[in-house]
Design a protein around this motif. Structure first.
Motif, short mmCIF file in Angstrom:
data_model
loop_
_atom_site.label_atom_id
_atom_site.label_comp_id
_atom_site.label_asym_id
_atom_site.label_seq_id
_atom_site.Cartn_x
_atom_site.Cartn_y
_atom_site.Cartn_z
N GLY A 284 85.29 49.99 41.65
CA GLY A 284 84.49 49.56 40.51
C GLY A 284 84.10 48.13 40.79
N TRP A 285 84.14 47.29 39.75
CA TRP A 285 83.94 45.87 40.01
C TRP A 285 85.07 45.34 40.89
CZ3 TRP A 285 79.38 43.98 39.23
CH2 TRP A 285 78.58 44.50 38.21
N THR A 286 86.25 45.94 40.73
CA THR A 286 87.38 45.65 41.60
C THR A 286 88.00 46.99 42.02
OG1 THR A 286 88.94 45.51 39.75
CG2 THR A 286 87.88 43.45 40.47
N THR A 287 88.84 46.96 43.04
CA THR A 287 89.53 48.17 43.47
C THR A 287 90.90 48.23 42.82
OG1 THR A 287 88.40 48.18 45.61
CG2 THR A 287 90.45 49.41 45.47
N THR A 288 91.21 49.36 42.20
CA THR A 288 92.52 49.55 41.58
C THR A 288 93.24 50.70 42.29
OG1 THR A 288 91.58 51.04 39.92
CG2 THR A 288 91.75 48.71 39.34
N ARG A 289 94.55 50.53 42.44
CA ARG A 289 95.38 51.57 43.06
C ARG A 289 96.51 51.90 42.09
NH1 ARG A 289 93.73 48.14 47.12
NH2 ARG A 289 92.49 49.20 48.75
N THR A 290 96.41 53.05 41.47
CA THR A 290 97.38 53.48 40.47
C THR A 290 98.65 53.99 41.14
OG1 THR A 290 96.51 55.72 40.44
CG2 THR A 290 95.52 54.14 38.92
N ASP A 291 99.71 54.16 40.33
CA ASP A 291 100.95 54.75 40.84
C ASP A 291 100.69 56.14 41.42
OD1 ASP A 291 102.30 52.50 40.05
OD2 ASP A 291 103.08 53.37 38.19
N GLU A 292 99.78 56.88 40.81
CA GLU A 292 99.46 58.21 41.32
C GLU A 292 98.85 58.14 42.71
OE1 GLU A 292 97.04 62.24 39.94
OE2 GLU A 292 96.30 60.26 39.32
N SER A 293 97.94 57.21 42.91
CA SER A 293 97.31 57.08 44.22
C SER A 293 98.30 56.60 45.27
CB SER A 293 96.11 56.14 44.16
OG SER A 293 96.51 54.78 44.06
N ILE A 294 99.21 55.72 44.87
CA ILE A 294 100.22 55.21 45.80
C ILE A 294 101.16 56.33 46.23
CG2 ILE A 294 102.21 53.66 46.00
CD1 ILE A 294 100.68 51.72 44.12
N ALA A 295 101.57 57.16 45.28
CA ALA A 295 102.45 58.29 45.59
C ALA A 295 101.75 59.30 46.49
CB ALA A 295 102.93 58.96 44.31
N ALA A 296 100.48 59.59 46.18
CA ALA A 296 99.72 60.55 47.00
C ALA A 296 99.51 60.01 48.41
CB ALA A 296 98.37 60.83 46.34
N PHE A 297 99.28 58.72 48.51
CA PHE A 297 99.09 58.10 49.82
C PHE A 297 100.36 58.15 50.66
CE2 PHE A 297 98.99 54.12 52.44
CZ PHE A 297 98.00 54.52 53.31
N GLU A 298 101.50 57.84 50.04
CA GLU A 298 102.77 57.89 50.76
C GLU A 298 103.07 59.30 51.24
OE1 GLU A 298 105.69 56.24 48.16
OE2 GLU A 298 105.06 54.16 48.50
N ALA A 299 102.80 60.31 50.41
CA ALA A 299 103.03 61.70 50.81
C ALA A 299 102.11 62.08 51.97
CB ALA A 299 102.81 62.63 49.62
N PHE A 300 100.87 61.66 51.88
CA PHE A 300 99.91 61.95 52.95
C PHE A 300 100.37 61.28 54.26
CE2 PHE A 300 96.17 61.14 55.50
CZ PHE A 300 95.42 62.30 55.39
N LEU A 301 100.75 60.02 54.16
CA LEU A 301 101.18 59.26 55.33
C LEU A 301 102.40 59.89 56.00
CD1 LEU A 301 100.27 56.62 56.76
CD2 LEU A 301 101.98 55.43 55.41
N ASN A 302 103.33 60.37 55.19
CA ASN A 302 104.53 61.01 55.73
C ASN A 302 104.24 62.35 56.40
OD1 ASN A 302 107.20 59.55 55.21
ND2 ASN A 302 106.14 59.28 53.26
N SER A 303 103.09 62.94 56.10
CA SER A 303 102.74 64.22 56.70
C SER A 303 101.99 64.09 58.03
CB SER A 303 101.87 65.03 55.72
OG SER A 303 100.53 64.55 55.70
N VAL A 304 101.61 62.88 58.37
CA VAL A 304 100.75 62.66 59.55
C VAL A 304 101.51 62.85 60.85
CG1 VAL A 304 99.47 60.89 60.84
CG2 VAL A 304 99.12 61.15 58.37
N GLY A 305 100.85 63.50 61.77
CA GLY A 305 101.39 63.68 63.12
C GLY A 305 100.23 63.84 64.10
N PHE A 306 100.55 63.92 65.38
CA PHE A 306 99.49 64.08 66.40
C PHE A 306 99.90 65.19 67.37
CE2 PHE A 306 98.90 59.79 64.87
CZ PHE A 306 97.51 59.66 64.81
#
Length: 310
Positions: free
Chosen positions: A288-310
């Motif tokens: 928006g005028w600024t970027t906000t990161r809610t607790d929901e987005s932080i939790a979803a990001f951490e779950a996504f990050l923990n699932s990453v592999g190559f």
């Protein structure tokens, strides 16, 4: 989301030039005109693509890079497509398609100059040195724009409009969400409103960067947050990281990351080298005028990050 049109009129996105020939043959699933049904669908490279839905154009003879941007709804339907050419003099040319957008709801069109091109009426305007042409075709909006480089003027817009044509295409080439070697898991409990894809390539078709954005929320017009993965092809950490920012090292699921330091100790930007490429994983939050990161987005990001592999 109406991303491009909003930028055209607010930040004045630099719209691009390209060209294609419209025919009366059959259409493949990609919207590519042919006289015979192909056995497999063909998706043009960004360097070879000269069509945003049924607007066709001629690509610049010389340019530095071309970026293809596509915005898809939750079912994979195309909402927006842009082809943006960056020029050697610092200018840019862009062609854009926006599904279901009415220009009159964005700006007053009553005083705009009109010009015929490619069998359509274009409305011409200029904003902060950017020269824009809009065509309303049924319920959809098309745009051609030229942002001159140093010392340039808007005269090139006339040339660009002289090179456009319209077909009856109902599909166009878009990129998939494949990100080479990275593997990850999408949380099916979270609602994905749509995905956006950016692909940057050189004139010979070599991909230098590809980004996929997962937009979470109730609808494309109501996005709560966005998670992103970006691949820098044939790159090193030194070439990707900013010298003006501070980073630290973290390990997540046995993968080593270089992480942007944050004041609140809630990191949202991770980089890792894999072979010849650098992968960036980022919580883009809600813009928006600024970027906000809610607790929901932080939790979803951490779950996504923990699932990453190559």
């Amino acid at each position: 989301m109406k991303k491009t049109i909003a930028l055209l009129l607010a930040a004045l996105l630099l719209l691009s030039l390209a060209a294609c020939s419209g025919g009366s043959g059959k259409k493949t699933d990609n919207g590519i005109t042919t006289t015979e049904e192909p056995t497999e669908p063909v998706v043009l490279t960004a360097a070879d693509d000269t069509q945003v839905m049924d607007l066709c154009f001629t690509a610049p003879q010389e340019y530095e890079t071309v970026e293809r941007y596509t915005d898809l709804d939750a079912n994979g339907g195309l909402l927006e497509k842009d082809l943006v050419y960056s020029l050697a003099d610092g200018g840019s040319i862009t062609y854009a398609y926006m599904k279901g957008q009415d220009l009159s709801t964005i700006m007053d069109t009553s005083e705009l100059e009109t010009r015929e091109a490619g069998g359509q009426s274009f409305m011409i305007t200029e904003r902060s040195g950017n020269y824009l042409a809009f065509a309303q075709k049924a319920e959809d909006l098309y745009a051609v724009s030229y942002a001159p480089g140093e010392g340039g003027d808007g005269s090139l817009l006339d040339t660009l409009l002289a090179q456009v044509s319209f077909t009856d295409a109902t599909e166009t080439s878009i990129d998939d969400i494949d990100l080479y070697d990275i593997r990850y898991t999408i949380d099916e409990n979270l609602h994905i409103a749509g995905t956006s894809i950016k692909l940057l390539s050189t004139p010979d078709g070599t991909v230098t960067k590809k980004s996929v954005f997962w937009n979470y929320g109730e609808s494309d017009d109501s996005v709560d947050f966005t998670l992103m993965v970006r691949v820098f092809k044939n790159a090193t950490m030194a070439s990707v990281l900013s010298e003006e920012k501070e980073y630290e090292q973290k390990t997540v699921s046995e993968l080593e990351y270089t992480v942007l330091k944050t004041d609140d100790d809630t990191p949202y930007e991770y980089y890792t080298q894999h072979g010849d490429d650098v992968y960036e994983i980022r919580n883009n939050g809600k813009s928006g005028w600024t970027t906000t990161r809610t607790d929901e987005s932080i939790a979803a990001f951490e779950a996504f990050l923990n699932s990453v592999g190559f």
